[in-house]
Design a protein around this motif. Structure first.
Motif, PDB file in Angstrom:
ATOM      1  N   ALA A  33       0.817  -1.219   0.000  1.00 54.62           N
ATOM      2  CA  ALA A  33       0.000   0.000   0.000  1.00 54.62           C
ATOM      3  C   ALA A  33       0.854   1.274   0.000  1.00 54.62           C
ATOM      4  N   GLN A  34       2.167   1.108   0.033  1.00 50.51           N
ATOM      5  CA  GLN A  34       3.126   2.213   0.078  1.00 50.51           C
ATOM      6  C   GLN A  34       2.917   3.106   1.311  1.00 50.51           C
ATOM      7  N   ASP A  35       2.506   2.500   2.380  1.00 52.73           N
ATOM      8  CA  ASP A  35       2.411   3.170   3.678  1.00 52.73           C
ATOM      9  C   ASP A  35       3.761   2.944   4.356  1.00 52.73           C
ATOM     10  N   TRP A  36       4.743   3.758   3.932  1.00 56.36           N
ATOM     11  CA  TRP A  36       6.144   3.505   4.282  1.00 56.36           C
ATOM     12  C   TRP A  36       6.411   3.575   5.774  1.00 56.36           C
ATOM     13  N   ARG A  66      13.277   4.299  -1.492  1.00 61.47           N
ATOM     14  CA  ARG A  66      12.037   4.939  -1.954  1.00 61.47           C
ATOM     15  C   ARG A  66      11.796   6.277  -1.269  1.00 61.47           C
ATOM     16  N   GLN A  67      12.266   6.404  -0.039  1.00 63.25           N
ATOM     17  CA  GLN A  67      12.067   7.638   0.721  1.00 63.25           C
ATOM     18  C   GLN A  67      13.203   8.646   0.524  1.00 63.25           C
ATOM     19  N   GLY A  68      14.178   8.296  -0.335  1.00 66.19           N
ATOM     20  CA  GLY A  68      15.288   9.210  -0.615  1.00 66.19           C
ATOM     21  C   GLY A  68      16.340   9.261   0.472  1.00 66.19           C
ATOM     22  N   GLU A  70      19.314   7.907   0.977  1.00 75.66           N
ATOM     23  CA  GLU A  70      20.365   7.138   0.321  1.00 75.66           C
ATOM     24  C   GLU A  70      21.459   6.676   1.279  1.00 75.66           C
ATOM     25  N   GLU A  71      21.836   7.519   2.223  1.00 74.01           N
ATOM     26  CA  GLU A  71      22.911   7.133   3.150  1.00 74.01           C
ATOM     27  C   GLU A  71      22.500   5.933   4.003  1.00 74.01           C
ATOM     28  N   GLN A  72      21.277   5.965   4.536  1.00 77.71           N
ATOM     29  CA  GLN A  72      20.801   4.842   5.339  1.00 77.71           C
ATOM     30  C   GLN A  72      20.684   3.585   4.474  1.00 77.71           C
ATOM     31  N   ALA A  73      20.159   3.748   3.265  1.00 78.39           N
ATOM     32  CA  ALA A  73      20.022   2.605   2.359  1.00 78.39           C
ATOM     33  C   ALA A  73      21.394   2.030   2.031  1.00 78.39           C
ATOM     34  N   TYR A  74      22.360   2.909   1.770  1.00 78.10           N
ATOM     35  CA  TYR A  74      23.707   2.457   1.446  1.00 78.10           C
ATOM     36  C   TYR A  74      24.270   1.607   2.594  1.00 78.10           C
ATOM     37  N   ASN A  75      24.129   2.094   3.811  1.00 77.85           N
ATOM     38  CA  ASN A  75      24.645   1.350   4.969  1.00 77.85           C
ATOM     39  C   ASN A  75      23.926   0.017   5.154  1.00 77.85           C
ATOM     40  N   ARG A 101      24.635   8.094  -6.783  1.00 76.63           N
ATOM     41  CA  ARG A 101      23.724   9.105  -6.229  1.00 76.63           C
ATOM     42  C   ARG A 101      24.395   9.891  -5.104  1.00 76.63           C
ATOM     43  N   LEU A 102      25.088   9.165  -4.218  1.00 74.73           N
ATOM     44  CA  LEU A 102      25.716   9.828  -3.078  1.00 74.73           C
ATOM     45  C   LEU A 102      26.873  10.721  -3.519  1.00 74.73           C
ATOM     46  N   LEU A 103      27.628  10.293  -4.519  1.00 75.82           N
ATOM     47  CA  LEU A 103      28.705  11.156  -5.032  1.00 75.82           C
ATOM     48  C   LEU A 103      28.124  12.450  -5.596  1.00 75.82           C
TER      49      LEU A 103
END
Length: 167
Positions: A33-36, A66-68, A70-75, A101-103
């Motif tokens: 449902a994309q209720d993140w 999906r929530q942008g 990137e740093e948390q996702a990368y880790n 993206r992070l660069l």
């Protein structure tokens, strides 16, 4: 159909708050449902209850992307890169995308004068990829901007700012 199923699962969880399969089912409903926010809370709870299961961590990493965040996702993906073959393949592929993206994000931060943010992002990447050529170039760009800002502050006799930029 889904609202009834959701109510049923919530009732099971009210009676058995640590029933992992019910938490997983409800997390999947909220993810679909994309209720993140609700999905992330449930996946995080499941991650705590089933630390050997990579699915909650994968789902949390996907939500971070999906929530942008990137740093948390990368880790998260970096931690998943050593998991089973299927999970590792997704993690490694996504790490490549997130690195780019992070660069770019760090370069924009440096260009816009947000040097602390640029340094923080560069630090996330350096922990995993210290040999990355784009990272070395980014560190050089941040240093040049810091020196330039310190010189400007010094010329205007703003010695506090000069010291802050010279760090």
């Amino acid at each position: 159909e889904i609202p009834r199923l959701e109510r049923f699962i919530e009732e099971v969880l009210r009676l058995h708050p640590h029933h992992t399969e019910s938490i997983r089912a409800l997390a999947r409903i909220h993810t679909k449902a994309q209720d993140w926010s609700a999905a992330a809370a449930l996946w995080a709870q499941l991650e705590q209850l089933t630390p050997a299961d990579p699915e909650p961590s994968v789902q949390l990493a996907r939500i971070d992307v999906r929530q942008g965040r990137e740093e948390q996702a990368y880790n998260r993906y970096r931690a998943l890169a050593g998991a089973n073959d299927t999970v590792a393949a997704e993690a490694i592929q996504t790490l490549g995308t997130l690195t780019g993206r992070l660069l770019r994000k760090a370069a924009v931060c440096a260009r816009d004068g947000a040097l602390d943010d640029a340094q923080r992002i560069a630090g996330v990447l350096a922990a995993d990829q210290p040999e990355l050529a784009d990272l070395r170039e980014l560190h050089g760009r941040i240093a040049r901007i810091s020196v330039r800002e310190a010189a400007t502050a010094f010329k205007s006799e703003d010695f506090t700012a000069a010291v802050a930029h010279a760090r």
